[in-house]
Structures are given as C-alpha cells and as structure tokens.
Design an enzyme around this catalytic site. Structure first.
Site, short mmCIF file in Angstrom:
data_model
loop_
_atom_site.label_atom_id
_atom_site.label_comp_id
_atom_site.label_asym_id
_atom_site.label_seq_id
_atom_site.Cartn_x
_atom_site.Cartn_y
_atom_site.Cartn_z
CD GLU A 22 -2.78 1.31 2.40
OE1 GLU A 22 -3.70 0.47 2.33
OE2 GLU A 22 -2.65 2.12 3.34
CE1 TYR A 285 -2.91 -1.05 5.01
CE2 TYR A 285 -2.38 -2.32 6.96
CZ TYR A 285 -3.30 -1.92 6.01
OH TYR A 285 -4.59 -2.38 6.04
#
Length: 595
Positions: A22, A285
């Site tokens: 991400e 992430y």
C-alpha cells in the site's frame, strides 16, 4: 484482473504466498516522482497488487486518480484504488469509478473514510453515503460485477467503538456483523487494519468464519520504521501494543536504525506465525518506504534481490484492456512508458503475432514522451551536460554509458544498461568509439534457460532465444560502409532512416522479424519482441526528437554544445541491425572491419 481472482488462482498452487503493497499520495511533485521510482523498484518483485489511498476527507482525490492510472498503465501493476464516502456526493463517487474503469482498473477498496482534517467525527454530506456498506451496495447496483470490491476489517473492532483501549464484547460482535453485511452486499475480499498482536488477528479470522464470512481475509502488516511514527499511528488507530513490543522498543526508541531493525524482525516473526496458520496472503503498509517492506519479504524467502523474474522481456501490462498483449516492437525497449502512452486506446493489442494487430496508428508525439521525473532530469544534467566540442565528445558520453560509468541516458527511462546488454558492454563501447552511437541492443541467445538472471523471462522450465540486435545513430559515410559490408553477410538485415525520412533497407516494408522467442512446457511458442518496419518509422521521430528535446535543451540556448547536438541530429541516420544467425553469427565482427 480482479485481485480476488489472483488470490484464488494462487490458492491452487501449493505453498504459494501472495503479497501486496500500500502507498499514499505524497504532498509534493518531487514526492510523487520519487514514489513512482520506488514503486517501479518494488513492483519488480512481483506483488499481486498495490493499492493507493484516497486521503482524509477526499483531500487527495484528483491525485489519487492520477496515481492510480499511472500505477495500472505505466508501472504495470494491478492497482486497487481506495474510495471513501467523506465529502463525496454520489456524482463524485461515480466520476471516480467511471474514471478508473476507463483506465482499465478493476479493483476498489470501499471505505467510509476518516473525517476531514480539523473534524473529530464523520458527517454524512447531502447526496452522499453514510458508510462503506452504502458504497458497496451502490457499486454493485450500478457497475455489476465489473469491479472487485475489497472492504476493511478491524481485528480489534473499528476505532470509533474502542474506548479506553478496548472494545466491549457487544461492540466487537456488532462490528463483525456489520463486516458480514458488507461481504453479503458484494465485497469479495477483506484487508485488515494494522495490528501488532498476531493472536488478535488469528482470533478475528476465526470469529469471521464462525459467523459465515468465507472470503479471503488479508492481514495488514505495518513495519515499524521509527518510534514516534509508530506511536502516532497506533494512537490514531487505537491499536493494542503488546507489552513485549513496548519493552523491546523502549531502550532503543531514540535510535532510528535500531528501531527499524526491530521493526523488520517483528514484522518477519508476525508473518511467519500467520503463514504457519495457513493464511497465504500478506498486505504490507509501506508508508511509501521500501527497505523494511522488502527486508521482511526477503526474510520470509518470498523474494530475492538477485532474482527478479519477468513474464516477458518487458513488464506485462495489468490494464484490463491489455491483458492479452504479448508482442511489442523492440524499439521502445528502454522507453516502455512512452510506448504505452502512444498505444493507449487501441481497440486490440497484438496477441500471438505482431501481424495480428489491427492497430497500426500510434499516438502522436506530445510533451508527455519527453517529461522526466526531476531526479532523473538532475541525473541527466550531471552526466550528460558537459562541454561538447566535437563528435568525439558526443561519442564519449555513449561509451561511458555502455561501460557503466554513466547511469542515465536521454534515450532510456530505465536506470543504466540493462542486464542482457551488460554481457556485450565492452563490444558496445568499441563500436561507439567508431562512431556508431548505440541506444538499444541485445546479444544472441541460443536456448538459454528461462530463469537465467541476465536474459531469462517467462518463468522456470523453458528456454529462450534471441537474435543479436543493435540500434544506433551514425553518419551517412559510416552507413554506406556498413551497407557495403552487409552485402557479404546474408544473415544481416538492416533498416536505416534519417530525420527527414530518407530510407535505406534490405527488408520489405511489411516484413516483421521476431527477434526474441521462448519455448515453454505445454505452451505455444511465445515471441514477445519483433522488429517491424512500420513501427520503426514511428519510433524514428521520437528517437531523433530526443537529440533536441531530451539532450540539447538541457544546455543554455546559445551554448555551442547545443548546436553540435542539433548538427548530429540533422546529419545522422538511425539504424536497426539484426543478425538472423543466432547460432553462429557474430554481429560485432562486421564493425571490427570498419574504420
């Protein structure tokens, strides 16, 4: 392709682990340029997809749409775009969905969204949606099955219902029931909020299964990169910090390198435990940083720095309209994004054979083909903007690039000489010293294993072949001498053209030459790279224009170096040369006999 389909396909391969990254939209133009360069490096390791966030209160909506488009169509990675309800009336939501659909993107992460900056609570706007469930229902009602829809799952319950560090049992169960409603409404994948207690995640998965949620649940892993950022993020998300993590961080909290090293260790151990429980998906992430994310994947044995596999000699497109594309002209090998930009909008893309293409019309040259990230522009300034007093000075730049002393070239979007050209770099340096200024090349290959680090592509188990190829600029005098030599070497085919379009060749205008092909188990022969006269004539305009817009314009207007480059541009020919004898041929021998 939908992400859920990729995950299901991977599930049929025993032991296959799917990972993804991400990113978020940076605040500055330089930040965006740097992000694309970082993405490019990370995508080379083969993530199943990458997602890009929407921004609090829709604050980065336009930028997210732009970045999503480039991720899917230029970086060539399956892209999932976040979409939130915050400050978004239905018209804006549909505009975003229509935009990504037209750009060939099939994946959306549907979220309620955080409150806009300066507000504490989410407030439904007039004409908008109240929650992610409304958004999922709308997408399915209006767009049917086109989009793969992902929703967020919260292993500790949504932060809004966490009070004093924990959600009540009733609040947790209510949150699970709401998650099931989102799945029942049409979501086909769940990605979780970050967590640092793996047992909480595993319990969450089990609880989801107990209430009938059967879709894949992907754990969201956020590496700890620095202590203050870790506290800020866990505070915002109301994430539980296990006591052993606090104890490990406290003595090193002021040592950024030690914190990062611990973050890699913790992330690795969390992932090992998750994988040991049979969950074969990981979503990282990255916070737009690559080292920790890649280090964790390397520790898990999911990637190797030295082994980056390629399905083709060029990065395969992920745009839903181009997924069958498997043939390209070799001329744009070092400028793949320019090629994609000039072929966007084709009704069909070449599949199986270049001659199958019904799309001879390339897009015209625009400013886009000559735009560069600022970091690359600076590198070109540092390496190529030197005083040029003679053609020998020009040759010197090309020679240094071929020998690895320069990492940039005006004719390349890539960093440095590519691995297969490094095999022949000294030969390239030699012919550049003779005035043949090379911008593209490949060595002959006769049945090399397809997992070769330098020339391999297509995955393990196959064999790859290629004809020796050179593309270069040279003067008319040198071209005439080369053409004379070619008459005694029937395996050599050439095309040459100058800026004005004067043409010399020993091949017909419709003769397409496959210069790379591969043989793989239980598959037809694949020929992903060709030399095509029609495409060469399109490419020549771009190649010549780079002399002025890609190099000369870097100098002041009255600089003599600029004038010299324009003289070379106007006097030289662009030449494409193929040795069709990939077994016994020696393309470079002909140059040894010249000058």
């Amino acid at each position: 392709m939908k992400v859920i389909e990729k995950i299901r396909d991977a599930a049929t391969e025993e032991g296959k682990v799917v990972f993804s990254f991400e990113f978020f939209p940076p605040k500055t133009e330089d930040g965006v340029d740097n992000l694309f360069e970082r993405m490019d490096r990370m995508v080379a390791h083969g993530p199943a997809f990458c997602d890009i966030t929407w921004g609090a209160g829709g604050s980065t909506a336009d930028l997210t749409l732009e970045i999503s488009n480039k991720m899917q169509n230029m970086i060539c990675v399956e892209t999932m775009m976040h979409l939130t309800c915050t400050n978004m009336p239905v018209e804006k939501i549909d505009h975003a969905l229509d935009t990504i659909k037209s750009n060939g993107i099939q994946n959306v992460l549907a979220l309620r969204g955080d409150p806009p900056h300066g507000q504490d609570k989410f407030v439904q706007i007039q004409g908008g949606f109240a929650c992610a469930l409304d958004l999922v229902q709308h997408i399915r009602a209006k767009y049917g099955d086109y989009f793969g829809i992902t929703v967020a799952g919260y292993p500790e319950a949504h932060p809004d219902v966490i009070l004093n560090g924990v959600a009540t049992s009733e609040a947790y169960q209510s949150d699970l029931a709401y998650l099931k409603r989102k799945v029942d409404a049409g979501a086909d994948l769940i990605v979780t909020q970050l967590f640092y207690d793996t047992d909480i995640f595993l319990k969450f998965v089990n609880d989801c299964r107990q209430i009938g949620i059967t879709c894949p649940i992907v754990p969201g892993i956020m590496p700890i990169n620095n202590y203050k950022g870790f506290l800020r993020m866990t505070g915002f998300c109301k994430t539980k910090i296990p006591s052993e993590v606090t104890a490990a961080l406290e003595p090193i909290k002021d040592n950024d390198e030690a914190v990062k090293a611990y973050g890699i260790h913790l992330g690795t151990e969390m992932c090992k435990k998750i994988l040991a429980h049979g969950i074969k998906t990981l979503h990282v992430y990255t916070l737009n940083m690559e080292k920790s994310a890649l280090a964790i994947l390397m520790n898990l044995g999911l990637i190797e720095e030295s082994k980056i596999s390629r399905p083709f000699p060029w990065r395969r497109p992920t745009n839903v309209f181009r997924v069958k594309e498997d043939v390209r002209p070799i001329f744009w090998a070092n400028r793949p994004r320019s090629y994609i930009s000039r072929t966007i909008g084709w009704d069909q893309y070449p599949h199986g054979r270049w001659s199958d293409s019904c799309n001879p019309s390339y897009g015209g040259l625009t400013d886009y083909q000559f735009m560069r990230p600022r970091a690359r522009d600076k590198k070109l300034q540092d390496e190529w903007v030197v005083p040029l007093k003679s053609i020998e000075d020009v040759q010197e730049r090309f020679i240094k690039f071929c020998l690895g002393k320069l990492k940039s070239s005006p004719w390349s979007e890539l960093d440095g000489l590519q691995p297969e050209s490094k095999i022949i770099n000294e030969l390239l340096g030699n012919i550049n010293s003779k005035g043949f200024l090379t911008i593209n090349s490949q060595p002959a290959v006769n049945g090399e294993k397809s997992d070769s680090l330098s020339v391999g592509w297509g995955g393990p188990g196959g064999y790859v072949y290629q004809k020796a190829y050179l593309e270069f600029f040279c003067s008319r005098e040198k071209l005439n001498a080369l053409v004379d030599k070619c008459k005694g070497h029937p395996s050599l085919t050439y095309m040459a053209v100058n800026k004005e379009g004067t043409w010399m060749s020993n091949v017909g205008p419709g003769e397409v030459n496959a210069v790379t092909w591969g043989v793989f188990p239980a598959r037809e022969i694949i020929q992903p790279t060709v030399v095509d006269p029609s495409s060469f004539m399109v490419w020549k305009d771009e190649a010549f224009e780079i002399w002025s817009r890609g190099w000369a314009l870097l100098y002041p207007e009255d600089d003599p170096s600029r004038k010299l480059l324009e003289e070379v541009q106007n006097s030289h020919f662009l030449v494409s040369l193929v040795d069709n004898d990939y077994i016994n041929g020696d393309l470079f021998a002909i140059f040894m006999e010249l000058f």
